[in-house]
Every structure is written in structure tokens, then in C-alpha cells.
Design a protein around this motif. Structure first.
Motif, PDB file in Angstrom:
ATOM      1  N   SER A  44       0.830  -1.205   0.000  1.00 56.28           N
ATOM      2  CA  SER A  44       0.000   0.000   0.000  1.00 56.28           C
ATOM      3  C   SER A  44       0.863   1.253   0.000  1.00 56.28           C
ATOM      4  N   LEU A  48       1.867   2.019  -3.497  1.00 55.60           N
ATOM      5  CA  LEU A  48       0.783   2.651  -4.244  1.00 55.60           C
ATOM      6  C   LEU A  48       0.657   4.130  -3.888  1.00 55.60           C
ATOM      7  N   PHE A  74      -4.312   6.844  -8.593  1.00 60.41           N
ATOM      8  CA  PHE A  74      -5.383   6.031  -8.025  1.00 60.41           C
ATOM      9  C   PHE A  74      -6.480   6.865  -7.365  1.00 60.41           C
ATOM     10  N   VAL A 130      -6.092  -2.438  -9.475  1.00 59.28           N
ATOM     11  CA  VAL A 130      -4.819  -2.870  -8.916  1.00 59.28           C
ATOM     12  C   VAL A 130      -5.005  -4.286  -8.395  1.00 59.28           C
ATOM     13  N   TYR A 143      -2.891  -2.516 -12.839  1.00 58.81           N
ATOM     14  CA  TYR A 143      -1.632  -2.456 -12.086  1.00 58.81           C
ATOM     15  C   TYR A 143      -1.452  -3.764 -11.310  1.00 58.81           C
ATOM     16  N   VAL A 162       0.927  -5.143  -8.032  1.00 58.37           N
ATOM     17  CA  VAL A 162       1.863  -4.764  -6.977  1.00 58.37           C
ATOM     18  C   VAL A 162       2.127  -5.972  -6.096  1.00 58.37           C
ATOM     19  N   LEU A 180       5.836  -2.046  -8.323  1.00 60.39           N
ATOM     20  CA  LEU A 180       4.545  -1.690  -8.906  1.00 60.39           C
ATOM     21  C   LEU A 180       4.689  -1.688 -10.418  1.00 60.39           C
TER      22      LEU A 180
END
Length: 332
Positions: free
Chosen positions: A5, A8, A15, A72, A99, A101, A132
């Protein structure tokens, strides 16, 4: 905050719109991304997300029906589950961004190649031991039905062959693990009545018990929605009945059980986690009737016997082999 997180949020401007977070951790990410929506299949994480961000996370094995502008995917442990998730979101995002991650030790660099069918992936960031990646979906693929990705195998039991159906991401996908194999050889003399298959996975143990002891009421419980869905498929494929529940550990189980049968997990993703099993051992007595039995298989190096004896009573080793032991204890 989960390190994925944090990565991100280093690119938070990407986002801010209607973004789907598939497999998100139960942290404050939804609080930091006010227009994001979660997709979760871990019952414990879902409960925490619902408590903090009511109505902002969907639970289940299928993507939410609502629309989103990008997605994501938090890299899961299983490659085939990653394929399913990426396909499920890319099928609805033609010309838009997907995305991926994940942690480096979780295999994110290799997993990024799984973006290739949708376009040319590029790495956006590498930090917090995570990466990412992003791809613009050139052409939306056809969505693959989850059941089409199931793997099926048969077990030759004394009562006849048992068909096992497992879905992507489920423990021991497509094969019988050694611990469950040992436990299947030692299902004799289980108490009648109501039995719980704890951490049921694809439903092997619960279905085998129901086949051998048809008058037994069988409940199957797992924290993972894909496992619960697999167990339902396994029961249906063999014409067997059982209650299948998703919940965060033994606290979600019924009371008044005559037996708990389990090959409990000790991994969450790539991390070792004994919490669910230790919680089971501490609270099994609460869920068992007097004389009810806990029968558990575990790797021999896991020192569960003292914990069982502390919270339940005298514990014996019923069998051992190939690095596993079966422990048995009855509530006094």
C-alpha cells in the motif's frame, strides 16, 4: 500500513478515480483513496475492512459488478490465481490501466510477465521491497469462468472414488497433500454427530468423512472464499451434503461439535502464520461437547502437543509418517 500500500501511495495521483483494489490488505489504504473500492476473498481481512470502511469492499470469488476505471491486483501467492484475477479485471478495462503490486520475495518481478497478454507492461516503482507494474489493456480479453480453471482429481477410497475439485489459489491445488493423505488413512473411530472440517481447502476431509459416515453432520469452514467455493464443488460432484462456511478461524465455527478434523494452515501468502491454528487449539474445547475429539495432522516440527494438552487435555499421537503426525485429544 502494508508495504504494498505504501508503494501505491507513492504514486497516489494514479489512483484517485474509481479504482478496484483486488486482494487489498486490511490497512488504511481505502481511507487514503476515497474513491477506491475493494475486492477481498479473505474473511478476516473483509471483516476488518467492513468494520472500518462499511460497504466499500466486496467479498467473494467473482469481481464486483460495479464499474471501475482501473484496477490494482495485489499479487497473491498462487500463479494461477494471479492469472484469474488479471483476466477478470482486464476483461472490463479495454484501453485502461491494470496495475500489479507485490513483494519481491513474493515473486513480483516474474509475475509481471503475466501482464504480457494485455499489453506492454512497465515498472513504475520499486520501494519497500516491493514493485509496482502497469499495463494499458490493448484489447480486453474474454472473461474466463472460474469453474473452467478448476482442477479435478480422484482419490481411491474404500467407499469408492472421491472426486476432488480445487480452484486457483486453494491449498494443494490439483493434488492431495501428504498431511491430508495421512489423515485420510486414520478416519476410524471418529465420534458420530456433528463434525467440523477446519481449514477445509478443497473439502477433501469433510467429503471423505461424509462418504464414510453418511449420518454425520459435516460443516466445512475456511477463511478463504476460493476454498469454500471449491468445497461446495467437491461436495456436489460426489452427491454429498454439508454446510460450507467462510469465517476468520474457529470463532466462526458452530458450538456443540462432536469432532474437529483439521490439517490446519500455517502460511498466509508468503508469510508464516501460526495464529489461526494456535487460536483453534486454545478455543477447541469451547466448541466441542464433553467427550468431543480434536484430530489434527501437522508437520512433525510444529510443537502443538503441549498447547493441545494445556487447553484441551491429554493428547496422543495416533500415527506419524513422511514428516507428519496426527494428534488426538478429547475434551474432558
Amino acid at each position: 500500513m502494508d508495504p504494498r500500500s505504501e508503494v501505491l501511495l507513492r504514486q497516489a495521483e494514479l489512483f484517485q478515480g474509481s479504482v478496484l483494489l483486488a486482494g487489498l490488505p486490511a490497512d488504511d489504504l481505502l481511507g487514503r483513496l476515497p474513491d477506491a473500492f475493494g475486492w477481498c476473498w479473505h474473511a478476516g481481512d473483509q471483516a476488518m475492512l467492513e468494520a472500518r470502511f462499511a460497504g466499500r469492499s466486496h467479498f467473494g470469488v467473482h469481481a464486483p459488478e460495479r464499474g471501475f476505471d482501473s484496477a490494482v491486483v495485489f499479487l497473491p501467492k498462487a500463479k494461477d490465481l494471479t492469472d484469474y484475477l488479471l483476466n477478470a479485471v482486464a476483461a472490463r478495462l479495454a484501453g485502461r490501466e491494470v496495475y500489479l503490486v507485490g513483494e519481491k520475495r513474493g515473486g513480483i518481478e516474474g509475475a509481471a510477465k503475466q501482464l504480457n497478454p494485455f499489453g506492454k507492461p512497465r515498472k513504475l516503482d520499486s520501494a519497500r521491497h516491493c514493485q509496482l507494474w502497469q499495463v494499458t489493456v490493448a484489447q480486453a480479453p474474454a472473461a474466463k469462468p472460474l469453474e473452467s480453471l478448476a482442477q479435478t482429481y480422484e482419490l481411491p477410497l474404500a467407499e469408492g472414488p472421491l472426486k476432488v475439485i480445487s480452484l486457483p489459489g486453494v491449498f494443494s491445488h490439483g493434488r492431495l497433500d501428504r498431511g491430508s493423505a495421512l489423515l485420510l488413512e486414520h478416519l476410524d473411530k471418529l465420534p458420530g454427530g456433528h463434525l467440523l472440517d477446519f481449514g477445509c481447502g478443497a473439502g477433501v476431509l469433510g467429503a471423505a468423512v461424509k462418504r464414510r459416515y453418511p449420518d454425520t453432520q459435516v460443516t466445512l469452514l475456511d477463511v478463504d472464499a476460493f476454498a469454500a467455493a471449491s468445497s461446495r464443488l467437491t461436495l456436489a460432484a460426489n452427491g454429498l451434503e454439508g454446510d460450507v462456511l467462510t469465517g476468520d478461524g474457529i470463532d466462526a465455527a458452530p458450538l456443540g461439535l462432536n469432532a474437529i478434523l483439521t490439517n490446519p494452515p500455517f502460511h498466509t501468502g508468503v508469510h508464516t502464520d501460526y495464529q489461526a491454528t494456535e487460536n483453534l487449539l486454545r478455543k477447541a474445547a469451547k466448541h466441542l461437547k464433553t467427550g468431543g475429539e480434536l484430530r489434527l495432522v501437522a508437520n512433525s516440527f510444529l510443537k502443538y502437543q503441549p498447547l493441545i494438552e494445556e487447553h484441551l487435555g491429554a493428547c496422543s499421537v495416533r500415527a506419524e509418517g513422511q514428516g507428519f503426525r496426527i494428534y488426538s485429544a478429547k475434551r474432558a
